[in-house]
Design a protein around this motif. Structure first.
Motif: not given
Length: 222
Positions: A56-58, A61
């Motif tokens: 999810r972070e990627q 981002r």
């Protein structure tokens, strides 16, 4: 010019944010961060999609990278349109100003804004003082020298600085002057101060003659 300053500030903030995100990515992203963010590179960043197994972070981002890349492309288009509009205005008010070496539409527009109208500055020395380009005495003992004036209209001073730097890089006459004054023992800063004073004189004389003529022609037409 106010619109351009706003666009430039926004573009700088977007660029810094995008580079920070890219530096935290993989080798490909870090290569992009270290290079010039041209429209082609920004388009490539906007097209890039995260892998299917991305966290999810990627994903978040990458979505932010895409948003900033698209915003920067739009900022670049707006800045180019602004430059074209400034060129048209400069050509109307002071025809031929941007034909002079090192003077582009942005520096020309700032010079016209600061000059305002014939009579604002009583002479070229007053215009140089307005620009912060008049020499200030800094002699000591038997050493006679001058230093940069850090007062005056800093936007106009910045325009003079830009013109001087361009001429120091690309104008044969200015390069010869630079070499001669360096051989005389002058520092680059002292030489640049002298150049800015000369450029202030050149701008004052050109704008006084050109804007007076332009104003007279407009009055006659009316």
């Amino acid at each position: 010019m106010d619109a351009r300053h706003e666009l430039t500030d926004s573009s700088t903030a977007q660029t810094n944010r995008l580079r920070a995100l890219l530096l935290g990515g993989d080798d490909r992203d870090r290569d992009f961060a270290r290079g010039t963010l041209t429209d082609t590179r920004l388009a490539a960043l906007a097209r890039h999609r995260p892998a299917r197994d991305a966290s999810r972070e990627q994903v978040v981002r990458q979505a932010e990278i895409r948003r900033l890349a698209l915003a920067l492309r739009e900022s670049h288009r707006a800045l180019r349109a602004n430059s074209r509009e400034l060129q048209r205005i400069v050509d109307d008010l002071a025809p031929g100003l941007t034909d002079r070496r090192g003077i582009g539409p942005i520096t020309a527009a700032q010079a016209i804004i600061s000059f305002s109208h014939p009579g604002r500055c009583r002479n070229e020395g007053a215009f140089a003082a307005l620009a912060g380009a008049s020499p200030l005495e800094a002699s000591s003992g038997h050493t006679k020298r001058h230093r940069l004036n850090r007062g005056g209209d800093r936007a106009l001073n910045s325009a003079l600085h830009t013109i001087a730097m361009v001429r120091m890089r690309s104008c044969p006459t200015t390069k010869a002057y630079l070499a001669r004054r360096t051989a005389e023992g002058k520092t680059t800063r002292e030489i640049r101060r002298c150049l800015k004073r000369y450029i202030a004189r050149e701008l004052y004389r050109f704008l006084t003659a050109t804007i007076t003529t332009t104003s007279s022609n407009a009055s006659s037409a009316a």
